[in-house]
Design a protein around this motif. Structure first.
Motif, PDB file in Angstrom:
ATOM      1  N   GLU B 227      37.119  24.296  27.793  1.00 13.11           N
ATOM      2  CA  GLU B 227      37.621  23.746  29.064  1.00 13.11           C
ATOM      3  C   GLU B 227      38.270  24.825  29.904  1.00 13.11           C
ATOM      4  N   LEU B 228      39.047  25.660  29.246  1.00 10.88           N
ATOM      5  CA  LEU B 228      39.752  26.727  29.954  1.00 10.88           C
ATOM      6  C   LEU B 228      38.757  27.648  30.638  1.00 10.88           C
ATOM      7  N   ILE B 229      37.741  28.020  29.906  1.00  9.42           N
ATOM      8  CA  ILE B 229      36.762  28.957  30.465  1.00  9.42           C
ATOM      9  C   ILE B 229      35.957  28.290  31.570  1.00  9.42           C
ATOM     10  N   ASP B 230      35.639  27.024  31.371  1.00 12.09           N
ATOM     11  CA  ASP B 230      34.890  26.305  32.395  1.00 12.09           C
ATOM     12  C   ASP B 230      35.663  26.318  33.715  1.00 12.09           C
ATOM     13  N   LYS B 231      36.941  26.060  33.621  1.00 12.44           N
ATOM     14  CA  LYS B 231      37.769  26.065  34.829  1.00 12.44           C
ATOM     15  C   LYS B 231      37.837  27.457  35.436  1.00 12.44           C
ATOM     16  N   ALA B 232      37.950  28.455  34.574  1.00  9.51           N
ATOM     17  CA  ALA B 232      38.047  29.841  35.069  1.00  9.51           C
ATOM     18  C   ALA B 232      36.801  30.223  35.860  1.00  9.51           C
ATOM     19  N   VAL B 233      35.666  29.734  35.370  1.00 10.00           N
ATOM     20  CA  VAL B 233      34.413  30.115  36.019  1.00 10.00           C
ATOM     21  C   VAL B 233      34.215  29.336  37.311  1.00 10.00           C
ATOM     22  N   HIS B 234      34.382  28.022  37.226  1.00 14.13           N
ATOM     23  CA  HIS B 234      34.043  27.192  38.382  1.00 14.13           C
ATOM     24  C   HIS B 234      35.155  27.129  39.404  1.00 14.13           C
ATOM     25  N   ALA B 235      36.337  26.769  38.953  1.00 12.67           N
ATOM     26  CA  ALA B 235      37.420  26.580  39.916  1.00 12.67           C
ATOM     27  C   ALA B 235      37.979  27.904  40.431  1.00 12.67           C
ATOM     28  N   ASP B 236      38.122  28.890  39.528  1.00 16.04           N
ATOM     29  CA  ASP B 236      38.789  30.126  39.942  1.00 16.04           C
ATOM     30  C   ASP B 236      37.826  31.274  40.213  1.00 16.04           C
ATOM     31  N   GLY B 237      36.553  31.109  39.933  1.00 16.96           N
ATOM     32  CA  GLY B 237      35.571  32.166  40.197  1.00 16.96           C
ATOM     33  C   GLY B 237      35.882  33.477  39.504  1.00 16.96           C
ATOM     34  N   LEU B 238      36.463  33.406  38.318  1.00 17.87           N
ATOM     35  CA  LEU B 238      36.938  34.631  37.681  1.00 17.87           C
ATOM     36  C   LEU B 238      35.837  35.480  37.080  1.00 17.87           C
ATOM     37  N   PHE B 239      34.649  34.929  36.944  1.00 19.17           N
ATOM     38  CA  PHE B 239      33.577  35.748  36.374  1.00 19.17           C
ATOM     39  C   PHE B 239      32.805  36.517  37.449  1.00 19.17           C
ATOM     40  N   ASN B 240      33.171  36.325  38.702  1.00 18.54           N
ATOM     41  CA  ASN B 240      32.402  36.948  39.783  1.00 18.54           C
ATOM     42  C   ASN B 240      32.412  38.465  39.721  1.00 18.54           C
ATOM     43  N   GLN B 241      33.563  39.028  39.351  1.00 18.56           N
ATOM     44  CA  GLN B 241      33.639  40.476  39.300  1.00 18.56           C
ATOM     45  C   GLN B 241      32.700  41.017  38.220  1.00 18.56           C
ATOM     46  N   TYR B 242      32.688  40.327  37.095  1.00 15.79           N
ATOM     47  CA  TYR B 242      31.818  40.741  36.005  1.00 15.79           C
ATOM     48  C   TYR B 242      30.357  40.688  36.446  1.00 15.79           C
ATOM     49  N   ILE B 243      29.991  39.613  37.121  1.00 17.47           N
ATOM     50  CA  ILE B 243      28.607  39.435  37.551  1.00 17.47           C
ATOM     51  C   ILE B 243      28.205  40.533  38.529  1.00 17.47           C
ATOM     52  N   SER B 244      29.107  40.851  39.447  1.00 12.59           N
ATOM     53  CA  SER B 244      28.736  41.846  40.451  1.00 12.59           C
ATOM     54  C   SER B 244      28.571  43.227  39.830  1.00 12.59           C
ATOM     55  N   GLN B 245      29.133  43.422  38.662  1.00 13.41           N
ATOM     56  CA  GLN B 245      28.996  44.720  38.009  1.00 13.41           C
ATOM     57  C   GLN B 245      27.768  44.785  37.123  1.00 13.41           C
ATOM     58  N   GLN B 246      27.131  43.631  36.922  1.00  9.90           N
ATOM     59  CA  GLN B 246      25.956  43.636  36.050  1.00  9.90           C
ATOM     60  C   GLN B 246      24.764  44.198  36.773  1.00  9.90           C
ATOM     61  N   GLU B 247      23.889  44.784  36.007  1.00  8.91           N
ATOM     62  CA  GLU B 247      22.685  45.328  36.611  1.00  8.91           C
ATOM     63  C   GLU B 247      21.660  44.226  36.780  1.00  8.91           C
ATOM     64  N   TYR B 248      20.836  44.432  37.751  1.00  9.36           N
ATOM     65  CA  TYR B 248      19.714  43.521  37.921  1.00  9.36           C
ATOM     66  C   TYR B 248      18.752  43.723  36.755  1.00  9.36           C
ATOM     67  N   LYS B 249      18.161  42.618  36.290  1.00  6.17           N
ATOM     68  CA  LYS B 249      17.107  42.749  35.284  1.00  6.17           C
ATOM     69  C   LYS B 249      15.794  42.419  35.977  1.00  6.17           C
ATOM     70  N   PRO B 250      14.801  43.248  35.781  1.00  9.07           N
ATOM     71  CA  PRO B 250      13.535  42.966  36.431  1.00  9.07           C
ATOM     72  C   PRO B 250      12.745  41.931  35.632  1.00  9.07           C
ATOM     73  N   ARG B 251      12.139  41.022  36.317  1.00  7.81           N
ATOM     74  CA  ARG B 251      11.265  40.065  35.620  1.00  7.81           C
ATOM     75  C   ARG B 251       9.899  40.139  36.262  1.00  7.81           C
ATOM     76  N   TRP B 252       9.031  40.875  35.616  1.00  7.22           N
ATOM     77  CA  TRP B 252       7.661  40.966  36.090  1.00  7.22           C
ATOM     78  C   TRP B 252       6.869  39.804  35.525  1.00  7.22           C
ATOM     79  N   SER B 253       5.941  39.309  36.306  1.00  8.51           N
ATOM     80  CA  SER B 253       5.074  38.283  35.743  1.00  8.51           C
ATOM     81  C   SER B 253       3.709  38.417  36.384  1.00  8.51           C
ATOM     82  N   GLN B 254       2.705  38.504  35.534  1.00  9.68           N
ATOM     83  CA  GLN B 254       1.377  38.695  36.074  1.00  9.68           C
ATOM     84  C   GLN B 254       0.870  37.390  36.662  1.00  9.68           C
ATOM     85  N   ILE B 255       0.307  37.488  37.854  1.00  7.01           N
ATOM     86  CA  ILE B 255      -0.165  36.281  38.544  1.00  7.01           C
ATOM     87  C   ILE B 255      -1.626  36.045  38.192  1.00  7.01           C
TER      88      ILE B 255
END
Lengths: 147, 736
Positions: B227-255
């Motif tokens: 519950e604590l973490i859920d609130k931290a993520v949704h209500a307080d947006g505390l994971f945003n800094q972590y996300i912005s520091q993450q690298e993009y992962k490429p997802r290739w998919s053959q059409i």
């Protein structure tokens, strides 16, 4: 590729004037074809482990030869140049066939002695070597990579 | 009544005295002390390292502690190969404890250069006693490092420095105490912990995390943790800094497109290189025209609908429909607003250059009426560019203009055998005014280094930023020289801005040239994306280099590598594993849908020396993904429940099994093979008698407490650094 006129020239050790490191053991005192007032030292074998290229190709005012400067690997100062592509007039005139030059104000030279230690070592005594490498290798069409 | 705010006089920034304290090496007469003296016309007035093998450095000791604000490098009166192309500067109060203050490089010229050094943490200035200069690369890669003259500037007035020293001292003590608090708590030395905390009143972490620790480690109340973490993520947006520091992962998919009718290979474009693709973002349609199939030029014209997942052949031969003849290495651009496509340029190999006309024809295709129109028989005659190939072209829909730059001009050969023909000519920067069908030369090809001069080239990337209305140009080649520069051209103000002149480069920090780059732009995110593929250098190809993807942040002027795949490619045609990404290649096409944030790639030349005529016809999409809030939240829940399961497994295996199958299973993405595999292996915990894994450094603690502490340490990583306990551990400071 020594012609007869050059066989009697002394072989010199060529050292960098700035840091005293040895640049070349097969030097020849010569004059510039396009301006015979300019003295320099030339050699036939590329001195790869002692000097390296700096900057890019250029031409001089005196002739159309394409040159590239070389610098002493120890101290980084420019000590001479390499003739990347000689111009026709120079190629046709009497030359010693050397394409690597050292400026006389950047180097110090010492005449070498022959194995006996009594006489000066002359170019005629030096073993023949292969002529300098082909400069035009790898002239692949750049267009190969576009389609 | 006036209140006087007595401001301290601005502390003076002046030259700081130092001595040369230590050096890695020196050669000949180029002693380290020479850097104290500025004699630009004396080639010997410098320090030169003995070699360029690392580590090479100079350590300077300041006469007294100071806030070092800038460093100045003197130079020689001429350019010199020993000048530092790349270096770092470190500083600190002691030799052992230094921080990086600067990472940069010098220009290879004869001007002094001054750089600002990092001298603040947050807003607080910190002092240094030692400065270490570490040369990393010289302008001539095989040459030694030289430094001619060093000047340090800063503040050394005791009135200013002493408070900073005090702060620094206090800061270190505080961090030491926090490390102790962390250690005491990890080892459950409750009294020691409370006593230290009471005495010093220093907080180990943000109260929210103390609460998390309490719930998780002390009470084992896992539901409350979630519950604590859920609130931290949704209500307080505390994971945003972590996300912005993450690298993009490429997802290739053959059409694999839907086939229509059933007439075999005719329902999609055949293999080719040197073709052109544009994308109509509004209708999500990719248009493809022409190319070279290994033997001849093509003139087929296709449209791919992303929604329908289907190719439609608009025309088998555009020449028959008043359109361009078969061609490759042309350039296309699309006006999405008016729904028109333009094509200019083409390549003719030397055998046909003398027979075919060298007129630069210019065509426009109208999508809605499905008609081609010849805009010009020869743009050169209209004041525009001559016939070129490997150029770049961009559309400015807003002002209804087209910009084209670079490319090599095709000329008749005089003597085909003479390899040393006249130097190749490159085309300049032109603007085409669509409405009046007129051309204007904006910049001629120039090798001058003036601020508005522009050097033409081939194989470069050029993109138009629709929001700031600038063309961005980088990379490319002029004959054998690879260009590293990056500049922008403001089309409205006719102004060139050099972003990078290609000299101050950190190798490895920017996409390498000569790797058949394809670039796209996202004006909304203000990013440029670059896909680097096959090296033009045949030798480099043996090194099994794969694609690398880079993003350039326009606002921050910084490059970051999204991924660099270095796995070796197995030359096995009957490979059973599905290719995760397209093989590196050149002469391919990459387009970007900035609305849906997807890239599309088609075909190209795989550069197989054993079959030089082989071309590709594969079609891929690429999405760049960062973990989302939801993903991270689910991941945290998974970690908590996984641990809970492992704890249960030791005492109540039946209950644990049920938990595994229900609650824990809910947090697993069963469509992801990796997650599923890990989940399936978890069941083995039921059969272990006791966990045989004691976390390192926790030998004196109850196992449950230790494992819960570990979980806690993992979870806090997602929170901003300002909230968390220190990352290090006291035990890690102990060396053998």
């Amino acid at each position: 590729m020594s012609t007869s006129t050059f066989k009697n020239r002394c072989v010199t050790l060529v050292c960098c004037k700035f840091c005293d490191s040895l640049l070349c053991t097969r030097g020849m005192k010569a004059v510039l074809l396009s301006d015979t007032k300019v003295e320099l030292f030339s050699t036939d074998i590329p001195p790869h482990s002692t000097v390296d290229f700096v900057a890019s190709c250029y031409c001089t005012e005196s002739c159309k030869c394409r040159l590239k400067d070389i610098a002493c690997l120890k101290c980084g100062n420019v000590v001479g140049y390499h003739v990347v592509a000689p111009c026709k007039p120079c190629l046709l005139s009497c030359n010693n066939g050397h394409f690597w030059m050292f400026h006389s104000d950047s180097v110090s030279a010492v005449n070498r002695l022959d194995p006996s230690g009594l006489n000066l070592l002359l170019w005629g005594d030096l073993p023949e070597t292969e002529s300098s490498e082909d400069e035009g290798t790898g002239d692949l069409s750049e267009e190969e990579y576009i389609r | 009544m006036l209140l006087f705010n007595k401001m301290a006089a601005n502390p003076e920034n002046r030259v700081l005295c130092y001595s040369v304290f230590k050096w890695s090496s020196y050669s000949s007469t180029y002693l380290p002390e020479n850097i104290l003296v500025d004699k630009p016309n004396d080639q010997s007035s410098r320090w030169s390292s003995e070699s360029n093998y690392p580590p090479q450095y100079l350590i300077l000791k300041l006469e007294r502690p100071a806030i070092v604000q800038s460093i100045t490098f003197g130079k020689y009166e001429k350019t010199h190969v020993c000048n530092l192309k790349k270096f770092k500067v470190f500083g600190g109060m002691s030799e052992e404890n230094m921080t990086e203050l600067l990472s940069s490089g010098l220009k290879n010229d004869y001007n002094k250069e001054t750089f600002t050094l990092k001298h603040r943490i947050d807003e607080q200035m910190f002092p240094c006693r030692f400065i270490k200069i570490v040369p990393l690369m010289s302008w001539g890669p095989s040459f030694n490092f030289s430094i001619w003259y060093i000047e340090l500037h800063g503040i050394d007035e005791p009135d200013v420095v002493q408070p900073c020293l005090n702060w620094y001292s206090k800061y270190r003590e505080q961090e030491a105490i926090r490390l102790c608090l962390k250690h005491f708590r990890q080892h459950n030395y409750t009294e020691a912990f409370e006593s230290l905390q009471k005495k010093t009143k220093i907080a180990l972490e943000h109260p929210m995390l103390t609460d998390l620790h309490d719930k998780l480690v002390l009470k084992g109340d896992f539901d409350a943790c979630e519950e604590l973490i859920d609130k931290a993520v949704h209500a307080d947006g505390l994971f945003n800094q972590y996300i912005s520091q993450q690298e993009y992962k490429p997802r290739w998919s053959q059409i694999i497109p839907k086939s229509n009718k059933g007439d075999g290979d005719d329902n999609r474009p055949g293999m080719r290189g040197g073709h052109q693709m544009v994308i109509d973002v509004q209708t999500e349609t990719v248009y493809l025209f022409g190319g070279w199939d290994g033997t001849q030029d093509l003139a087929d014209f296709w449209a791919y609908s992303v929604q329908e997942n289907q190719w439609i052949c608009i025309s088998r031969d555009t020449e028959k429909e008043n359109g361009p003849s078969a061609r490759s290495c042309h350039k296309m651009c699309i006006d999405s607003q008016r729904r028109q496509i333009y094509t200019l340029g083409r390549y003719l190999d030397s055998s046909v250059r003398n027979s075919k006309s060298l007129k630069s024809d210019f065509y426009r295709y109208d999508i809605d009426t499905n008609t081609w129109m010849l805009l010009s028989e020869d743009t050169s005659a209209d004041g525009g560019p001559k016939l070129v190939f490997d150029h770049q072209m961009c559309m400015d829909s807003e002002k209804h203009m087209i910009y084209t730059f670079g490319g090599r001009i095709l000329t008749c050969n005089g003597n085909v055998d003479d390899s040393r023909t006249s130097d190749p000519q490159f085309s300049g920067l032109y603007a085409y005014h669509c409405h009046s069908n007129t051309w204007k030369l904006l910049r001629e090809d120039s090798c001058n280094a003036g601020p508005e001069d522009v050097q033409s080239r081939i194989g470069h990337c050029m993109l138009f930023h629709t929001k700031n209305r600038c063309l961005y140009v980088f990379g490319g080649q002029r004959s054998k020289t690879y260009l590293n520069d990056f500049f922008s051209y403001d089309v409205d103000n006719d102004h060139v801005e050099i972003i990078s002149d290609g000299t101050k480069k950190d190798s490895g920090m920017v996409p390498m040239t000569g790797f058949t780059q394809r670039a796209t732009i996202d004006p909304e995110l203000n990013e440029i994306h670059v896909l680097s593929g096959l090296s033009k250098d045949k030798d480099k190809r043996e090194e099994n280099v794969r694609n690398s993807f880079w993003i350039y942040d326009i606002a921050r002027n910084s490059w970051s590598c999204v991924y660099k795949n270095d796995q070796s490619v197995k030359e096995n045609p009957s490979k059973t594993l599905q290719e995760e990404e397209p093989c590196p290649r050149f002469a391919h096409q990459l387009v970007y849908d900035e609305l849906h944030k997807v890239h599309y790639l088609f075909g190209g030349n795989p550069g197989k020396s054993c079959s030089p005529k082989m071309r590709l016809d594969d079609f891929w999409s690429l999405k760049l993904c960062r973990p989302s809030k939801e993903y991270l939240l689910r991941h945290c829940k998974y970690l908590i429940r996984k641990y809970r399961f492992e704890e249960k497994a030791q005492t109540e295996p039946l209950s644990a099994l049920k938990y595994l199958q229900n609650d824990l299973s809910l947090t697993v993405d069963h469509s992801d093979p990796e997650e599923t595999k890990e989940f399936q292996l978890l069941a083995s915990a039921l059969f272990k008698s006791s966990s045989d894994f004691i976390p390192l450094g926790f030998s004196d603690v109850d196992q449950t407490y230790a494992q819960r502490t570990q979980l806690f340490d993992t979870l806090v990583n997602f929170f901003p650094d300002s909230m968390t306990p220190p990352k290090g551990n006291l035990v890690d400071l102990i060396t053998l």
